[in-house]
Design a protein around this motif. Sequence first.
Motif, PDB file in Angstrom:
ATOM      1  N   UNK A   1       0.859  -1.181   0.000  1.00 36.42           N
ATOM      2  CA  UNK A   1       0.000   0.000   0.000  1.00 36.42           C
ATOM      3  C   UNK A   1       0.896   1.232   0.000  1.00 36.42           C
ATOM      4  N   UNK A   2       0.505   2.223  -0.777  1.00 37.97           N
ATOM      5  CA  UNK A   2       1.270   3.460  -0.802  1.00 37.97           C
ATOM      6  C   UNK A   2       1.204   4.141   0.557  1.00 37.97           C
ATOM      7  N   UNK A   3       2.297   4.779   0.982  1.00 38.93           N
ATOM      8  CA  UNK A   3       2.281   5.494   2.261  1.00 38.93           C
ATOM      9  C   UNK A   3       1.244   6.622   2.271  1.00 38.93           C
ATOM     10  N   UNK A   4       0.814   6.999   3.459  1.00 39.82           N
ATOM     11  CA  UNK A   4      -0.219   8.014   3.646  1.00 39.82           C
ATOM     12  C   UNK A   4       0.144   9.338   2.973  1.00 39.82           C
ATOM     13  N   UNK A   5       1.426   9.729   2.997  1.00 41.13           N
ATOM     14  CA  UNK A   5       1.845  10.989   2.383  1.00 41.13           C
ATOM     15  C   UNK A   5       1.479  11.041   0.904  1.00 41.13           C
ATOM     16  N   UNK A   6       1.602   9.922   0.235  1.00 34.06           N
ATOM     17  CA  UNK A   6       1.306   9.873  -1.197  1.00 34.06           C
ATOM     18  C   UNK A   6      -0.194   9.729  -1.430  1.00 34.06           C
ATOM     19  N   UNK A   7      -0.861   8.933  -0.619  1.00 35.18           N
ATOM     20  CA  UNK A   7      -2.317   8.777  -0.784  1.00 35.18           C
ATOM     21  C   UNK A   7      -3.033  10.098  -0.560  1.00 35.18           C
ATOM     22  N   UNK A   8      -2.558  10.925   0.351  1.00 37.86           N
ATOM     23  CA  UNK A   8      -3.146  12.240   0.590  1.00 37.86           C
ATOM     24  C   UNK A   8      -3.011  13.119  -0.636  1.00 37.86           C
ATOM     25  N   UNK A   9      -1.864  13.074  -1.274  1.00 36.57           N
ATOM     26  CA  UNK A   9      -1.610  13.867  -2.480  1.00 36.57           C
ATOM     27  C   UNK A   9      -2.518  13.410  -3.617  1.00 36.57           C
ATOM     28  N   UNK A  10      -2.775  12.124  -3.712  1.00 34.09           N
ATOM     29  CA  UNK A  10      -3.579  11.571  -4.806  1.00 34.09           C
ATOM     30  C   UNK A  10      -5.061  11.886  -4.668  1.00 34.09           C
ATOM     31  N   UNK A  11      -5.514  12.207  -3.483  1.00 29.50           N
ATOM     32  CA  UNK A  11      -6.947  12.419  -3.252  1.00 29.50           C
ATOM     33  C   UNK A  11      -7.517  13.527  -4.130  1.00 29.50           C
ATOM     34  N   UNK A  12      -6.757  14.589  -4.333  1.00 31.39           N
ATOM     35  CA  UNK A  12      -7.265  15.722  -5.117  1.00 31.39           C
ATOM     36  C   UNK A  12      -6.681  15.770  -6.523  1.00 31.39           C
ATOM     37  N   UNK A  13      -5.999  14.725  -6.919  1.00 30.14           N
ATOM     38  CA  UNK A  13      -5.289  14.735  -8.196  1.00 30.14           C
ATOM     39  C   UNK A  13      -6.157  14.183  -9.327  1.00 30.14           C
ATOM     40  N   UNK A  14      -5.821  14.573 -10.567  1.00 28.35           N
ATOM     41  CA  UNK A  14      -6.520  13.990 -11.719  1.00 28.35           C
ATOM     42  C   UNK A  14      -6.079  12.544 -11.943  1.00 28.35           C
ATOM     43  N   UNK A  15      -6.278  12.041 -13.124  1.00 30.37           N
ATOM     44  CA  UNK A  15      -6.076  10.629 -13.429  1.00 30.37           C
ATOM     45  C   UNK A  15      -4.668  10.110 -13.096  1.00 30.37           C
ATOM     46  N   UNK A  16      -3.646  10.841 -13.452  1.00 28.51           N
ATOM     47  CA  UNK A  16      -2.274  10.347 -13.275  1.00 28.51           C
ATOM     48  C   UNK A  16      -1.437  11.409 -12.573  1.00 28.51           C
ATOM     49  N   UNK A  17      -0.719  10.973 -11.545  1.00 29.44           N
ATOM     50  CA  UNK A  17       0.133  11.875 -10.782  1.00 29.44           C
ATOM     51  C   UNK A  17       1.587  11.455 -10.921  1.00 29.44           C
ATOM     52  N   UNK A  18       2.445  12.423 -11.189  1.00 29.42           N
ATOM     53  CA  UNK A  18       3.882  12.212 -11.217  1.00 29.42           C
ATOM     54  C   UNK A  18       4.414  12.634  -9.851  1.00 29.42           C
ATOM     55  N   UNK A  19       4.759  11.661  -9.021  1.00 28.96           N
ATOM     56  CA  UNK A  19       5.235  11.925  -7.667  1.00 28.96           C
ATOM     57  C   UNK A  19       6.758  11.910  -7.705  1.00 28.96           C
ATOM     58  N   UNK A  20       7.343  13.085  -7.531  1.00 25.23           N
ATOM     59  CA  UNK A  20       8.796  13.220  -7.554  1.00 25.23           C
ATOM     60  C   UNK A  20       9.318  13.174  -6.128  1.00 25.23           C
ATOM     61  N   UNK A  21      10.207  12.233  -5.867  1.00 29.89           N
ATOM     62  CA  UNK A  21      10.833  12.122  -4.554  1.00 29.89           C
ATOM     63  C   UNK A  21      12.232  12.719  -4.659  1.00 29.89           C
ATOM     64  N   UNK A  22      12.477  13.744  -3.860  1.00 30.11           N
ATOM     65  CA  UNK A  22      13.708  14.517  -3.957  1.00 30.11           C
ATOM     66  C   UNK A  22      14.363  14.643  -2.590  1.00 30.11           C
ATOM     67  N   UNK A  23      15.567  15.201  -2.605  1.00 30.43           N
ATOM     68  CA  UNK A  23      16.258  15.582  -1.382  1.00 30.43           C
ATOM     69  C   UNK A  23      16.708  17.032  -1.521  1.00 30.43           C
ATOM     70  N   UNK A  24      17.037  17.635  -0.408  1.00 33.16           N
ATOM     71  CA  UNK A  24      17.314  19.060  -0.360  1.00 33.16           C
ATOM     72  C   UNK A  24      18.448  19.499  -1.281  1.00 33.16           C
ATOM     73  N   UNK A  25      19.567  18.809  -1.254  1.00 31.48           N
ATOM     74  CA  UNK A  25      20.750  19.261  -1.983  1.00 31.48           C
ATOM     75  C   UNK A  25      20.996  18.491  -3.270  1.00 31.48           C
ATOM     76  N   UNK A  26      19.949  18.087  -3.926  1.00 30.13           N
ATOM     77  CA  UNK A  26      20.041  17.261  -5.129  1.00 30.13           C
ATOM     78  C   UNK A  26      19.886  18.144  -6.364  1.00 30.13           C
ATOM     79  N   UNK A  27      20.967  18.327  -7.109  1.00 29.52           N
ATOM     80  CA  UNK A  27      20.908  19.150  -8.332  1.00 29.52           C
ATOM     81  C   UNK A  27      20.013  18.534  -9.406  1.00 29.52           C
ATOM     82  N   UNK A  28      20.113  17.230  -9.691  1.00 31.75           N
ATOM     83  CA  UNK A  28      19.207  16.651 -10.692  1.00 31.75           C
ATOM     84  C   UNK A  28      17.734  16.761 -10.298  1.00 31.75           C
ATOM     85  N   UNK A  29      17.453  16.876  -8.994  1.00 28.64           N
ATOM     86  CA  UNK A  29      16.065  17.019  -8.545  1.00 28.64           C
ATOM     87  C   UNK A  29      15.472  18.331  -9.053  1.00 28.64           C
TER      88      UNK A  29
END
Length: 137
Positions: free
Chosen positions: A36-64
């Motif tokens: 099951x997807x974690x709650x943080x992601x399920x909360x984001x999906x609740x108000x989203x349209x059909x497909x969500x691009x969930x980007x997981x990043x870190x603070x000091x990540x240049x490619x992010x």
Amino acid sequence: MTQVWVVLGVLALTGALGLLYRWRNGKVRAAVPIEQLPEEIRTVLAAAPAITLVQLSTTFCAPCRHTKVLLGDVVRQEPRLHHVELDVTERPELAERLKIMRTPTTLVVDARERELFRISGLPKRDELLNALRPLLD
């Protein structure tokens, strides 16, 4: 003479690993099975349209930062897509639950909370669009 062979071997191995890294970077890969997807992601999906691009990043990540720009541009072109960025710097347990090995990682998730595929590293625009096209038809 043995030292020369050792140095050549190390250089060849390093070159091969570098090529493998570049080849895998930004490739569309199959979804990783998660109960099951974690709650943080399920909360984001609740108000989203059909497909969500969930980007997981870190603070000091240049490619992010580059990934955020690229995904934002893709979402502006297609209104059925939604982009959300989650910072996992202070939440390593989230990255562990999602089996994230590096940032940025982009999860493509549908409205039924299923991961469709993922991309590790900076996505390649054409590959991402080709993978999304059948989902949007």
